[in-house]
Design a protein around this motif. Sequence first.
Motif, mmCIF file in Angstrom:
data_model
loop_
_atom_site.group_PDB
_atom_site.id
_atom_site.type_symbol
_atom_site.label_atom_id
_atom_site.label_comp_id
_atom_site.label_asym_id
_atom_site.label_seq_id
_atom_site.Cartn_x
_atom_site.Cartn_y
_atom_site.Cartn_z
ATOM 1 N N ASP A 156 0.837 -1.110 -0.098
ATOM 2 C CA ASP A 156 -0.102 -0.164 -0.004
ATOM 3 C C ASP A 156 0.866 1.245 -0.076
ATOM 4 O O ASP A 156 1.651 1.359 0.758
ATOM 5 C CB ASP A 156 -0.918 -0.035 1.127
ATOM 6 N N PRO A 157 0.612 2.367 -0.793
ATOM 7 C CA PRO A 157 1.406 3.313 -0.979
ATOM 8 C C PRO A 157 1.180 4.343 0.272
ATOM 9 O O PRO A 157 2.410 5.220 0.544
ATOM 10 C CB PRO A 157 0.681 4.227 -2.201
ATOM 11 N N LEU A 158 0.305 4.204 1.111
ATOM 12 C CA LEU A 158 0.281 4.895 2.191
ATOM 13 C C LEU A 158 0.817 4.130 3.417
ATOM 14 O O LEU A 158 0.460 4.687 4.835
ATOM 15 C CB LEU A 158 -1.074 5.244 2.794
ATOM 16 N N LEU A 159 1.463 2.984 3.547
ATOM 17 C CA LEU A 159 1.708 2.057 4.597
ATOM 18 C C LEU A 159 2.903 2.945 5.232
ATOM 19 O O LEU A 159 2.727 2.963 6.562
ATOM 20 C CB LEU A 159 2.350 0.822 3.801
ATOM 21 N N GLU A 160 3.782 3.641 4.728
ATOM 22 C CA GLU A 160 4.855 4.234 5.576
ATOM 23 C C GLU A 160 4.148 5.524 6.465
ATOM 24 O O GLU A 160 4.359 5.600 7.623
ATOM 25 C CB GLU A 160 5.890 4.825 4.760
ATOM 26 N N ALA A 161 3.222 6.172 5.676
ATOM 27 C CA ALA A 161 2.733 7.263 6.417
ATOM 28 C C ALA A 161 1.829 6.877 7.448
ATOM 29 O O ALA A 161 1.729 7.407 8.641
ATOM 30 C CB ALA A 161 1.839 7.991 5.665
ATOM 31 N N ARG A 162 1.149 5.809 7.322
ATOM 32 C CA ARG A 162 0.157 5.085 8.334
ATOM 33 C C ARG A 162 0.915 4.605 9.498
ATOM 34 O O ARG A 162 0.636 4.914 10.610
ATOM 35 C CB ARG A 162 -0.905 4.015 7.784
ATOM 36 N N MET A 163 2.009 3.893 9.284
ATOM 37 C CA MET A 163 2.625 3.294 10.221
ATOM 38 C C MET A 163 3.476 4.215 10.946
ATOM 39 O O MET A 163 3.437 4.290 12.222
ATOM 40 C CB MET A 163 3.707 2.370 9.770
ATOM 41 N N ARG A 164 3.931 5.270 10.451
ATOM 42 C CA ARG A 164 4.679 6.429 11.286
ATOM 43 C C ARG A 164 3.768 7.263 11.877
ATOM 44 O O ARG A 164 4.511 7.572 13.188
ATOM 45 C CB ARG A 164 5.295 7.408 10.175
ATOM 46 N N ALA A 165 2.561 7.199 11.593
ATOM 47 C CA ALA A 165 1.486 8.069 12.444
ATOM 48 C C ALA A 165 1.114 7.222 13.720
ATOM 49 O O ALA A 165 0.954 7.828 14.759
ATOM 50 C CB ALA A 165 0.249 8.259 11.568
ATOM 51 N N VAL A 166 1.034 6.175 13.722
ATOM 52 C CA VAL A 166 0.141 5.340 14.686
ATOM 53 C C VAL A 166 1.123 4.304 15.417
ATOM 54 O O VAL A 166 0.700 3.938 16.632
ATOM 55 C CB VAL A 166 -0.806 4.543 14.029
ATOM 56 N N LEU A 167 2.235 4.049 14.745
ATOM 57 C CA LEU A 167 3.116 3.030 15.776
ATOM 58 C C LEU A 167 3.547 3.552 17.114
ATOM 59 O O LEU A 167 3.412 2.443 17.914
ATOM 60 C CB LEU A 167 4.341 2.575 14.840
ATOM 61 N N PRO A 168 3.915 4.902 17.182
ATOM 62 C CA PRO A 168 4.120 5.245 18.606
ATOM 63 C C PRO A 168 3.193 5.124 19.515
ATOM 64 O O PRO A 168 3.153 4.592 20.776
ATOM 65 C CB PRO A 168 4.565 6.596 18.377
ATOM 66 N N ALA A 169 1.849 5.627 19.157
ATOM 67 C CA ALA A 169 0.845 5.357 20.003
ATOM 68 C C ALA A 169 0.400 4.055 20.386
ATOM 69 O O ALA A 169 -0.027 3.537 21.429
ATOM 70 C CB ALA A 169 -0.323 6.156 19.494
ATOM 71 N N CYS A 170 0.306 3.212 19.136
ATOM 72 C CA CYS A 170 0.095 1.766 19.510
ATOM 73 C C CYS A 170 0.820 1.154 20.408
ATOM 74 O O CYS A 170 0.625 0.264 21.305
ATOM 75 C CB CYS A 170 -0.158 1.171 18.080
ATOM 76 N N ALA A 171 1.973 1.119 20.108
ATOM 77 C CA ALA A 171 3.159 0.579 21.002
ATOM 78 C C ALA A 171 3.128 0.961 22.473
ATOM 79 O O ALA A 171 3.376 0.204 23.271
ATOM 80 C CB ALA A 171 4.622 0.861 20.508
ATOM 81 N N ALA A 172 2.759 2.429 22.664
ATOM 82 C CA ALA A 172 2.854 2.657 24.127
ATOM 83 C C ALA A 172 1.613 2.176 25.027
ATOM 84 O O ALA A 172 1.511 2.097 25.922
ATOM 85 C CB ALA A 172 2.767 4.351 24.000
ATOM 86 N N ARG A 173 0.622 1.836 24.091
ATOM 87 C CA ARG A 173 -0.722 1.268 24.615
ATOM 88 C C ARG A 173 -0.858 -0.195 24.518
ATOM 89 O O ARG A 173 -1.945 -0.758 25.036
ATOM 90 C CB ARG A 173 -1.875 2.176 24.186
ATOM 91 N N GLY A 174 0.037 -1.024 24.000
ATOM 92 C CA GLY A 174 -0.054 -2.315 23.744
ATOM 93 C C GLY A 174 -1.314 -2.460 22.677
ATOM 94 O O GLY A 174 -1.831 -3.865 22.783
ATOM 95 N N ILE A 175 -1.422 -1.691 21.570
ATOM 96 C CA ILE A 175 -2.463 -1.842 20.525
ATOM 97 C C ILE A 175 -1.752 -2.801 19.535
ATOM 98 O O ILE A 175 -0.713 -2.451 18.978
ATOM 99 C CB ILE A 175 -2.979 -0.602 20.131
ATOM 100 N N ARG A 176 -2.328 -4.020 19.060
ATOM 101 C CA ARG A 176 -1.905 -4.527 17.994
ATOM 102 C C ARG A 176 -2.541 -3.991 16.839
ATOM 103 O O ARG A 176 -3.712 -3.519 16.848
ATOM 104 C CB ARG A 176 -2.294 -6.010 18.270
#
Length: 451
Positions: free
Chosen positions: A62-82
């Motif tokens: 997906d062409p937006l994979l990088e933008a989406r992951m950069r946006a949500v990975l920190p918040a998800c990692a901090a909260r244990g969201i898969r």
Amino acid sequence: MQTALKTLRIGGGAGYSGDRIEPALELAEHGDIDVLMFECLAERTIALAQQVRRKDPSHGYDPLLEARMRAVLPACAARGIRIVTNMGAANPQAAAERTRDIARELGLKLRVAAVTGDDVFDLLQARGQDFTLMDGGAPVASLDARMVSANAYLGAQGIVDALAQGADVVITGRVADPALALGPLIHAFGWRMDDWHRLGCGTLAGHLLECAGQITGGYFADPGIKDVPDLARLGFPIGEVGEDGSVLITKVATAGGLVTEATCKEQLLYEIHDPARYLTPDVVADFSNVRMHSGDKDRVVIEGATGTPRTGQLKVSIGYLDSYIGEGQISYAGPNAVARGKLALDIVRERLALTGVQMTETRFELIGVDALHGAALSRTDAEPYEVRVRVAARTESMAEAMRIGNEVETLLTCGPSGGGGATKSAREIIAVASTLIPAELAPHAVHILES
């Protein structure tokens, strides 16, 4: 005292490849969710992604994979969201590798899984005579060299296996859309893969979440008839699913949009052919007795889904080169605009015939007058002040397709007065066909990467 049922909260973070990113971050930061799912694949999307991958083996996701992951990975990692997503498209392995690299750049320690096995192109190339196209019954081999992709709709098992191996992010290729939610539910609750009732309930949850903002008021609003507040800040849905299969749809309280029985009913019926037999790789879901009732604001309880045994077959989406489309547009405004637009159409129609352009399908229309529903349903009691001419035609070659737009463009100097804003385009058309294969011919595999 009865123990409260365990629940899993799943956020619907995307409904298609180009969807907004901010509502997904809002879910991660304020939705109190356990899983964030991104549904980003359509039939043509993966065929086009396969073409990209063949040109560059490191891409095709997906062409937006990088933008989406950069946006949500920190918040998800901090909260244990898969995170569970089909953003792998034609290349889930490369998508997982890129996500792992992004996690490293962000200083996050994550396990990223790629689920593969859906690409059955080589199988159908080798055994095309063994399978028939669902539309028309011709053998798949009849597509010959025009076939560019073939991807089976896998079920939830690969996602379940990846989560069982501790994956924080699961990236698939083509899986059935509801499987993105069903997989985490099976993993969280230990549902058996032959518990048809609960699998049917989980499939309902996934189907309701898969289009993201559609169930929270997007694609629902009709001013004065179905009003939706604050659509510019439309929030995406949260599905709260119980261990018993109960489903509640809600959203972040401060987000725009709304969740009502009406929004949920529209999404329930979306892309469903037979509500009593919704065929998926995991279960034949039965939504025919689904009932809804509202609780508090923006909270709708949905119950009554069930299921029966899966068919043992997988649908395969086949992308193939069908034809080419040439298009041209030009605008006319002011008094007599419609008459000038009609004259422009007549000129182009005659020019294409005079010059011998070979076309298999054509459209000559005035946008704003008859482009959507044709002349029979168009209103003629009030003439618009401006119209846009559109001519489009299907051809067998790119050279022929380019001639369509060229004839429209020449109206700037050779057509009625006042034409402007001319555009032209010619493009290759990737069409989609379907077939069925035995499920055992598309085994999944899970690949784990550490950041």
